[in-house]
Design a protein around this motif. Structure first.
Motif, short mmCIF file in Angstrom:
data_model
loop_
_atom_site.label_atom_id
_atom_site.label_comp_id
_atom_site.label_asym_id
_atom_site.label_seq_id
_atom_site.Cartn_x
_atom_site.Cartn_y
_atom_site.Cartn_z
N THR A 190 -4.62 -6.23 -8.52
CA THR A 190 -3.66 -6.50 -7.44
C THR A 190 -2.21 -6.53 -7.94
O THR A 190 -1.29 -6.21 -7.19
CB THR A 190 -3.98 -7.84 -6.75
N THR A 221 -1.58 -2.38 -9.16
CA THR A 221 -1.69 -1.32 -8.15
C THR A 221 -1.03 -1.69 -6.83
O THR A 221 -0.55 -0.82 -6.11
CB THR A 221 -3.17 -0.96 -7.90
N GLN A 222 -1.00 -3.00 -6.47
CA GLN A 222 -0.44 -3.42 -5.19
C GLN A 222 0.85 -4.23 -5.33
O GLN A 222 1.48 -4.53 -4.31
CB GLN A 222 -1.48 -4.26 -4.43
N ASN A 223 1.21 -4.59 -6.56
CA ASN A 223 2.38 -5.45 -6.81
C ASN A 223 2.34 -6.75 -6.00
O ASN A 223 3.37 -7.27 -5.59
CB ASN A 223 3.68 -4.69 -6.49
N ASN A 224 1.11 -7.26 -5.81
CA ASN A 224 0.92 -8.49 -5.02
C ASN A 224 0.81 -9.68 -5.96
O ASN A 224 -0.28 -10.13 -6.33
CB ASN A 224 -0.34 -8.36 -4.16
#
Length: 336
Positions: A294, A297-300
């Motif tokens: 996360t 790949t999602q910068n979350n």
């Protein structure tokens, strides 16, 4: 008279005894040794501990303010403490999506299998090594079993890929040569718990058996020799002498392992499965792989921090409960 002398003498002796006991009970106040003096007197030991102390301060205590990210909608522009506060929304999202339950289940079940079965295999290996009488063969066996521990998980992942790959893997090539249909192993989630468990045991069992083997070597040899003289078989010596002597070692290692039951072997899971194969998430996705995926790949960062905080709190509570249970059963084996 003699009776009066004995009576008076006895009373005087009682007085002296009571006075002496009171004098013994009265202990003068002892001043506490200053902390700096303790450090100075033990400076060699403190210097040896310094690298470990610096490590924990830098990597465990300095990042603690970052926990705040779990309660915010983090963005790079506003930073950690400037990002909008969202309370427990990140945790609610994880619970409602079902991700938290899946990650917790996978992480705990894998680690329980690694801890319980891993310790059993390590004890068995240590017992087998102890029964070997040929010193040369014993040393060779220890070396061979110890070597997998030094093999990188990246290399283990590469070996597994070259064996299990659908197109060019050794396993599917053999199946094709014998007239069978190749297996899509990287799309079958049910197979991977066994593959991961086998790789973990192959890499860690030899190394872990060293602790138990050392504990066996520390057992009083006179007890084992006496049992041999009395006609005890190898199994009877193991059952009635060696295994009871390993109880303390097993419990201490078990408590240490339970402290990390919420922390999976990220390198092994990521390199074996690739980390981004969604077909395998159901049985192979653990907390570490989810957090890393996360973030990259999602910068979350907010969700990742929420999962990390949940992992730490859950692990801490579990250690405290486990130690409390052990302390109630046998205080000698408790950590604190």
């Amino acid at each position: 008279p003699a009776s009066e002398f004995r009576k008076n003498g006895g009373e005087e002796m009682k007085k002296k005894t009571s006075q002496g006991s009171n004098a013994a009970v009265a202990v003068p106040y002892k001043r506490k040794t200053p902390v700096l003096k303790i450090v100075k007197n033990n400076r060699t030991l403190m210097l040896m501990c310094l690298p470990a102390i610096i490590f924990f301060i830098v990597f465990n205590y300095c990042p603690l303010p970052g926990v705040w990210i779990a309660f915010t909608n983090y963005n790079f522009r506003d930073g950690i403490f400037g990002s909008p506060f969202c309370g427990l929304d990140n945790f609610k999202f994880l619970i409602n999506s079902g991700e938290l339950w899946l990650l917790t289940r996978n992480t705990i079940l894998y680690n329980l299998a690694f801890i319980v079965l891993g310790n059993i295999f390590q004890i068995v290996i240590a017992l087998m090594l102890n029964e070997i009488r040929n010193k040369w063969f014993k040393k060779v066996s220890q070396t061979v079993m110890f070597l997998p521990y030094f093999i990188s998980v990246v290399l283990i992942g590469a070996i597994a890929f070259n064996i299990l790959n659908f197109d060019t893997g050794a396993l599917n090539t053999l199946i094709r040569e014998t007239g069978g249909d190749p297996i899509q192993i990287y799309s079958k989630a049910g197979i991977w718990p066994f593959i991961i468990f086998f790789c973990q045991m192959w890499q860690q069992t030899g190394y872990g058996s060293v602790v138990y083997f050392a504990a066996i070597c520390g057992i009083d040899s006179s007890m084992i020799e006496a049992a041999e003289v009395d006609g005890a078989t190898s199994w009877q010596r193991i059952r009635h002498i060696i295994l009871p002597s390993l109880k303390g070692t097993f419990i201490i290692l078990l408590l240490f392992a339970l402290g990390g039951i919420m922390r999976g072997n990220f390198g092994l899971f990521w390199n074996l499965t690739g980390g981004v194969n969604s077909q395998l998430f159901e049985t192979t996705d653990i907390i570490e792989t989810f957090v890393y995926r996360t973030m990259t790949t999602q910068n979350n960062f907010s969700t990742s921090s929420a999962v990390g905080l949940y992992q730490s709190i859950f692990g801490f509570v579990l250690v405290m409960i486990s130690n409390l249970v052990v302390k109630k059963i046998d205080p000698d084996y408790a950590l604190f």
